[in-house]
Design a protein around this motif. Structure first.
Motif, short mmCIF file in Angstrom:
data_model
loop_
_atom_site.label_atom_id
_atom_site.label_comp_id
_atom_site.label_asym_id
_atom_site.label_seq_id
_atom_site.Cartn_x
_atom_site.Cartn_y
_atom_site.Cartn_z
N GLU A 117 -2.34 0.52 1.10
CA GLU A 117 -1.64 1.77 0.85
C GLU A 117 -0.32 1.82 1.60
N ARG A 118 0.68 2.43 0.94
CA ARG A 118 1.96 2.73 1.57
C ARG A 118 2.16 4.24 1.48
N LYS A 119 2.17 4.92 2.62
CA LYS A 119 2.27 6.37 2.64
C LYS A 119 3.62 6.84 2.11
N GLY A 120 3.58 7.93 1.35
CA GLY A 120 4.81 8.53 0.85
C GLY A 120 5.41 9.50 1.86
N THR A 121 6.62 9.94 1.57
CA THR A 121 7.31 10.84 2.50
C THR A 121 6.97 12.31 2.26
N ASP A 122 6.35 12.62 1.10
CA ASP A 122 5.99 14.00 0.79
C ASP A 122 4.47 14.10 0.63
N PRO A 123 3.77 14.58 1.65
CA PRO A 123 2.30 14.62 1.59
C PRO A 123 1.76 15.60 0.56
N LYS A 124 2.62 16.47 0.02
CA LYS A 124 2.15 17.43 -0.98
C LYS A 124 2.00 16.79 -2.36
N LEU A 125 2.62 15.63 -2.56
CA LEU A 125 2.57 14.98 -3.87
C LEU A 125 1.34 14.08 -4.00
N LYS A 126 0.81 14.03 -5.20
CA LYS A 126 -0.32 13.14 -5.47
C LYS A 126 0.14 11.69 -5.49
N ALA A 127 -0.81 10.80 -5.28
CA ALA A 127 -0.51 9.37 -5.14
C ALA A 127 -0.54 8.65 -6.48
N ILE A 128 0.00 7.44 -6.48
CA ILE A 128 -0.07 6.53 -7.63
C ILE A 128 -0.83 5.29 -7.20
N LEU A 129 -1.72 4.83 -8.07
CA LEU A 129 -2.49 3.62 -7.80
C LEU A 129 -2.01 2.51 -8.73
N VAL A 130 -1.72 1.34 -8.17
CA VAL A 130 -1.39 0.14 -8.95
C VAL A 130 -2.57 -0.81 -8.80
N GLY A 131 -3.09 -1.31 -9.92
CA GLY A 131 -4.27 -2.15 -9.86
C GLY A 131 -4.20 -3.37 -10.75
N ALA A 132 -4.99 -4.38 -10.40
CA ALA A 132 -5.13 -5.59 -11.20
C ALA A 132 -6.43 -6.28 -10.78
N HIS A 133 -7.11 -6.92 -11.69
CA HIS A 133 -8.34 -7.61 -11.33
C HIS A 133 -8.04 -9.08 -11.02
N PHE A 134 -8.78 -9.64 -10.05
CA PHE A 134 -8.52 -11.01 -9.63
C PHE A 134 -9.61 -11.99 -10.05
N ASP A 135 -10.70 -11.51 -10.63
CA ASP A 135 -11.77 -12.42 -11.04
C ASP A 135 -11.48 -13.01 -12.42
N THR A 136 -12.19 -14.09 -12.78
CA THR A 136 -12.05 -14.72 -14.09
C THR A 136 -13.44 -14.90 -14.71
N VAL A 137 -13.45 -15.33 -15.95
CA VAL A 137 -14.69 -15.80 -16.56
C VAL A 137 -14.96 -17.21 -16.03
N PRO A 138 -16.19 -17.71 -16.13
CA PRO A 138 -16.49 -19.06 -15.64
C PRO A 138 -15.63 -20.13 -16.31
N ASN A 139 -15.21 -21.10 -15.51
CA ASN A 139 -14.51 -22.30 -15.98
C ASN A 139 -13.10 -22.06 -16.51
N SER A 140 -12.55 -20.90 -16.27
CA SER A 140 -11.16 -20.63 -16.67
C SER A 140 -10.32 -20.41 -15.42
N PRO A 141 -9.17 -21.09 -15.30
CA PRO A 141 -8.29 -20.86 -14.15
C PRO A 141 -7.59 -19.50 -14.21
N GLY A 142 -7.62 -18.84 -15.37
CA GLY A 142 -7.13 -17.46 -15.45
C GLY A 142 -5.70 -17.26 -15.01
N ALA A 143 -4.79 -18.14 -15.44
CA ALA A 143 -3.39 -17.96 -15.06
C ALA A 143 -2.83 -16.66 -15.62
N ASP A 144 -3.07 -16.42 -16.91
CA ASP A 144 -2.64 -15.15 -17.49
C ASP A 144 -3.65 -14.05 -17.19
#
Length: 352
Positions: A117-144
């Motif tokens: 987390e990186r705290k914002g300068t205005d505590p009254k504002l709601k946050a934004i979440l950025v996400g991505a999954h790091f797992d893969t299916v078996p036997n795939s290097p999952g570059a994309d």
């Protein structure tokens, strides 16, 4: 036939006729309602498509294609086993620590998410979440799928660490996406983690481009006319009730970047199941505005969930352009502009 029998027969006939007409009129009313919904949806699709690029008052930071590529290649190994996923978590946590974050781990049955987390300068504002999954299916290097998404999220963490924003920005690297979205479901299940979220941006495969006409497929639930036949665009799929997030991505469109196509989705994507296939869906289900940003996965790339999903199959300029689009949209959402003549205050929440 007696008079009483005739009366009974007539009553049954009238009842059957009434039921028949009721069904007929009800069916017509249902079809008319669905047609009206479709017209409204297509009007929103057209409205969003007409939104033009809009430079931000303060130019967002520029992504580094070289840094993106370092993370993609570092993560291009199978990440389906406990050992593989642990190695990916170590890379993510170590990178975040080097950027000044204090990453934490969220364990759940079947895996562990990495959070920062990186705290914002205005505590009254709601946050934004950025996400991505790091797992893969078996036997795939999952570059994309999904080293590209993780690399973009890490690049955003680098850029956010260098510039203050009014909103707090959180990062979630999800485990278990390939096993029915386990990590994002575990995260979204907690009201304390979702209650102050204004929006969620999920990077899901953002590095493959195909240039041959007809290489871009379309799921049957989405009208063919809405999707180009050439897979050189970035798709942004979001809930129709929260158009400001989709508009921010349209504002980030530029001639030197991949074209941006936004798809508003109604009823949490239940009528378009293909739009629910990533970590944004659990947030839709708890009423949080969320988008999936994607190169459309198996609708475009022949390497989806295969051993051939390797870095050399990716388009580096497409990846860099996609990352810059997400960066621009994030910084627009993270710095809401107050109305002139009034003191700064939180804008109406896009969460419904």
């Amino acid at each position: 036939m007696t008079r009483r029998a005739w009366a009974g027969f007539a009553l049954l006939w009238f009842l059957a006729a009434a039921v028949g007409w009721s069904w007929y009129l009800g069916e017509r009313e249902s079809k008319a309602l669905e047609a009206a919904k479709l017209r409204l949806w297509r009007a929103e699709v057209d409205r969003l498509a007409a939104v033009k690029a809009k430079p931000l008052p303060s130019p967002p930071p520029q992504v580094s294609g070289a840094r993106l590529w370092v993370d993609v290649t570092a993560l291009a190994f199978p990440r389906a086993t406990d050992e593989g996923r642990s190695a990916a978590r170590k890379h993510i946590a170590h990178t975040l620590q080097g950027l000044g974050y204090r990453p934490s781990l969220l364990g759940f049955s079947g895996g562990v998410n990495v959070l920062a987390e990186r705290k914002g300068t205005d505590p009254k504002l709601k946050a934004i979440l950025v996400g991505a999954h790091f797992d893969t299916v078996p036997n795939s290097p999952g570059a994309d799928d999904n080293a590209t998404g993780v690399a973009v999220a890490l690049e955003l963490a680098r850029l956010v660490a260098q510039r203050d924003t009014p909103r707090t920005i959180r990062f979630a690297f999800f485990d278990g996406e390939e096993r029915d979205l386990l990590g994002s479901r575990a995260y979204a299940a907690s009201p304390t983690r979702t209650g102050d979220l204004a929006a969620v941006i999920i990077a899901e495969m953002v590095g493959f481009r195909c240039r041959t006409k007809g290489c871009q497929k379309v799921p049957s639930s989405i009208p063919r006319v809405l999707v180009p036949e050439t897979g050189d665009f970035l798709a942004v799929v979001g809930d129709v009730e929260s158009p400001s997030l989709l508009v921010a991505f349209r504002h980030a469109s530029r001639p030197d970047r991949p074209p941006v196509y936004v798809l508003p989705v109604t009823e949490r994507g239940t009528l378009m199941p293909d739009t629910r296939r990533s970590d944004h869906a659990p947030f839709w289900d708890v009423g949080v505005s969320a988008v999936m940003v994607t190169d459309t996965a198996n609708l475009r790339t022949p390497h989806y969930h295969k051993a051939s999903d390797r870095p050399e199959t990716l388009d580096r300029s497409f990846l860099t352009g996609s990352a810059q689009i997400i960066t621009d949209a994030l910084f627009e959402m993270a710095s809401p502009t107050p109305v002139k003549g009034t003191p700064p205050h939180p804008p109406p929440s896009p969460v419904t």
